[in-house]
Design a protein around this motif. Structure first.
Motif, PDB file in Angstrom:
ATOM      1  N   VAL A 116      -3.365  57.063 -33.064  1.00 57.62           N
ATOM      2  CA  VAL A 116      -2.774  57.588 -31.825  1.00 57.62           C
ATOM      3  C   VAL A 116      -1.313  57.161 -31.688  1.00 57.62           C
ATOM      4  CG1 VAL A 116      -2.965  57.652 -29.317  1.00 57.62           C
ATOM      5  CG2 VAL A 116      -5.036  57.641 -30.726  1.00 57.62           C
ATOM      6  N   LEU A 117      -1.055  55.877 -31.819  1.00 57.90           N
ATOM      7  CA  LEU A 117       0.313  55.400 -31.667  1.00 57.90           C
ATOM      8  C   LEU A 117       1.242  56.065 -32.675  1.00 57.90           C
ATOM      9  CD1 LEU A 117       2.333  53.529 -30.270  1.00 57.90           C
ATOM     10  CD2 LEU A 117       1.696  51.748 -31.930  1.00 57.90           C
ATOM     11  N   THR A 118       0.790  56.151 -33.918  1.00 58.11           N
ATOM     12  CA  THR A 118       1.629  56.777 -34.935  1.00 58.11           C
ATOM     13  C   THR A 118       1.874  58.256 -34.634  1.00 58.11           C
ATOM     14  OG1 THR A 118      -0.314  57.180 -36.334  1.00 58.11           O
ATOM     15  CG2 THR A 118       0.966  55.168 -36.761  1.00 58.11           C
ATOM     16  N   GLN A 119       0.880  58.930 -34.069  1.00 52.99           N
ATOM     17  CA  GLN A 119       1.059  60.337 -33.702  1.00 52.99           C
ATOM     18  C   GLN A 119       2.145  60.481 -32.647  1.00 52.99           C
ATOM     19  OE1 GLN A 119      -2.027  61.954 -31.313  1.00 52.99           O
ATOM     20  NE2 GLN A 119      -0.975  63.897 -31.067  1.00 52.99           N
ATOM     21  N   ALA A 138      -0.423  58.103 -24.851  1.00 61.99           N
ATOM     22  CA  ALA A 138      -0.860  57.039 -25.762  1.00 61.99           C
ATOM     23  C   ALA A 138      -1.622  55.955 -25.002  1.00 61.99           C
ATOM     24  CB  ALA A 138       0.338  56.440 -26.497  1.00 61.99           C
ATOM     25  N   GLY A 139      -1.179  55.656 -23.790  1.00 64.47           N
ATOM     26  CA  GLY A 139      -1.872  54.653 -22.980  1.00 64.47           C
ATOM     27  C   GLY A 139      -3.279  55.083 -22.624  1.00 64.47           C
ATOM     28  N   ASP A 140      -3.448  56.370 -22.327  1.00 62.70           N
ATOM     29  CA  ASP A 140      -4.782  56.907 -22.059  1.00 62.70           C
ATOM     30  C   ASP A 140      -5.698  56.669 -23.250  1.00 62.70           C
ATOM     31  OD1 ASP A 140      -6.950  58.619 -21.056  1.00 62.70           O
ATOM     32  OD2 ASP A 140      -6.139  60.153 -22.402  1.00 62.70           O
ATOM     33  N   TRP A 141      -5.214  56.981 -24.442  1.00 63.99           N
ATOM     34  CA  TRP A 141      -6.032  56.797 -25.640  1.00 63.99           C
ATOM     35  C   TRP A 141      -6.257  55.328 -25.984  1.00 63.99           C
ATOM     36  CZ3 TRP A 141      -9.195  60.039 -27.875  1.00 63.99           C
ATOM     37  CH2 TRP A 141      -9.073  61.384 -27.535  1.00 63.99           C
TER      38      TRP A 141
END
Length: 156
Positions: A116-119, A138-141
């Motif tokens: 996720v972060l890399t996306q 990103a925080g949601d994920w």
């Protein structure tokens, strides 16, 4: 050959079926469903709290108008996504032999950082997605994956 590579790569302890190379998964489906519901509710709360900021950044970025409140069909899709993600987390935790909440949460964090972060970093660099908007998503994920990992890890 692929089966040999998989056998060499996959960590112990793993349960192998009666035939070599067959993996028997030990996944608690109730924990997957609970993790999915928690992730779904947490995500709804996340966007309820940060929705105004998200709309503001979307408008500034691409002039997007806020979407209407999600329809029931969309909510079912979001719940289905939560189930699919929770099941994927459960498979990873089972393959890793995780059987406690803190390790599960750590794996959730690792999955978030790796995928996720890399996306979202790529989206900010390559598609000019505003950093605050990417951070909201990103925080949601992060919350979803860490919670799913902790719940599934605690409830093997």
């Amino acid at each position: 050959m692929l089966a040999q590579v998989a056998d060499d790569f996959l960590p112990e302890p793993m349960s192998h079926g009666p035939e070599p190379g067959h993996i028997v998964m030990d996944i608690n489906l109730l924990s997957v469903l609970v993790a999915a519901v928690v992730a779904f509710i947490a995500s709804a709360g996340w966007y309820a709290a940060l929705g105004d900021a998200m709309v503001r950044h979307q408008r500034a970025w691409r002039g997007a108008e806020p979407a209407e409140a999600p329809r029931a069909s969309q909510m079912l899709v979001f719940l289905g996504v939560a189930v699919a993600v929770s099941l994927a987390v459960a498979v990873v935790l089972d393959l890793a032999g995780v059987d406690e909440w803190l390790a599960g949460a750590g794996w959730g964090l690792l999955l978030w950082a790796g995928f996720v972060l890399t996306q979202w970093v790529s989206a900010t660099a390559g598609e000019d997605v505003p950093v605050p908007l990417a951070a909201i998503h990103a925080g949601d994920w992060l919350v979803r994956l860490v919670a799913a990992g902790a719940i599934i890890g605690a409830w093997p």
